[in-house]
Scaffold this motif. Structure first.
Motif, PDB file in Angstrom:
ATOM      1  N   UNK A 260       0.867  -1.176   0.000  1.00  0.00           N
ATOM      2  CA  UNK A 260       0.000   0.000   0.000  1.00  0.00           C
ATOM      3  C   UNK A 260       0.901   1.221   0.000  1.00  0.00           C
ATOM      4  N   UNK A 261       0.552   2.178  -0.848  1.00  0.00           N
ATOM      5  CA  UNK A 261       1.349   3.394  -0.921  1.00  0.00           C
ATOM      6  C   UNK A 261       0.988   4.355   0.212  1.00  0.00           C
ATOM      7  N   UNK A 262       1.552   5.545   0.189  1.00  0.00           N
ATOM      8  CA  UNK A 262       1.344   6.522   1.259  1.00  0.00           C
ATOM      9  C   UNK A 262      -0.109   6.965   1.393  1.00  0.00           C
ATOM     10  N   UNK A 263      -0.934   6.745   0.369  1.00  0.00           N
ATOM     11  CA  UNK A 263      -2.351   7.097   0.430  1.00  0.00           C
ATOM     12  C   UNK A 263      -3.224   5.896   0.794  1.00  0.00           C
ATOM     13  N   UNK A 264      -2.605   4.753   1.065  1.00  0.00           N
ATOM     14  CA  UNK A 264      -3.350   3.554   1.434  1.00  0.00           C
ATOM     15  C   UNK A 264      -3.924   2.785   0.260  1.00  0.00           C
TER      16      UNK A 264
END
Length: 166
Positions: free
Chosen positions: A84-88
Motif C-alpha cells: 500500500x502506498x502513502x495514500x493507502x
C-alpha cells in the motif's frame, strides 16, 4: 552475454505470465515468487510459489522469499510484491533481483554477476531491480520497503510506517 550463459525459454514464459495478470485468472494460482538458478550453462526456473502456497503456509510472500536466502547459494528472483502506498492504495509491483551472498564462493559469485545481464534483458519493463548480498539488506518488511520506495504504508499486509497519521 559475457559469461556465455543462456536463458531457458521457460524463464520468458514465467516472466510474461507474471507481468500480465488477467481478470479471469484464478488468484490462488497466481505466481508470487519465482527463483532462477544457473544449471550447467543455462539459467532455469528453480522454484515457483503461487498465492495458494503462500496462504497454505500461513506466511506472506515476502517471508517465503526470505526463507530462500542461503549463505552458499546464489539465485535470481522475480517477486510479485503487494503493498500500500502513502495514500493507502493497494498496488503490486514486480521486482527482479539477484541474491549473491558475500559468503558464497568467489567463482560462483562471479558467474552469477556476469550472467545477470542475460536474464535482465528478458525482464524488460521491470521498475525495481535489487542486488542483495547480505541479509541485513532486507532484515524485515520495513527495510525491504525502503528498497521498494518511499512512503509505503505496508508490504504484504505488514505495517512499515514510521509515524502514524493524525
Amino acid at each position: 552475454m559475457a559469461s556465455g550463459i543462456q536463458v531457458h525459454t521457460d524463464v520468458t514464459t514465467i516472466y510474461n505470465e507474471m507481468k500480465v495478470v488477467k481478470n479471469n485468472d484464478d488468484s490462488n494460482q497466481r505466481l508470487r515468487l519465482v527463483t532462477f538458478t544457473i544449471q550447467g550453462d543455462v539459467i532455469n526456473v528453480d522454484l515457483k510459489v503461487t498465492q495458494e502456497e503462500v496462504t497454505k503456509k500461513g506466511q506472506d510472500a515476502y517471508q517465503i522469499f526470505k526463507e530462500q536466502l542461503k549463505d552458499e547459494e546464489c539465485f535470481y528472483f522475480l517477486y510479485d510484491c503487494h503493498y500500500k502506498d502513502h495514500e493507502g492504495i493497494g498496488k503490486e509491483v514486480l521486482i527482479f533481483g539477484s541474491w549473491i551472498p558475500d559468503t558464497c564462493a568467489v567463482k560462483k559469485k562471479m558467474l552469477y554477476a556476469s550472467s545477470k545481464c542475460s536474464i535482465k534483458k528478458i525482464m524488460h519493463g521491470i521498475k525495481h531491480h535489487m542486488e542483495l548480498s547480505d541479509r541485513t539488506d532486507i532484515l524485515d518488511h520495513k527495510s525491504f520497503a525502503g528498497q521498494v520506495g518511499k512512503g509505503l504504508q505496508d508490504i504484504e499486509g505488514t505495517c512499515v510506517c514510521t509515524k502514524m497519521k493524525a
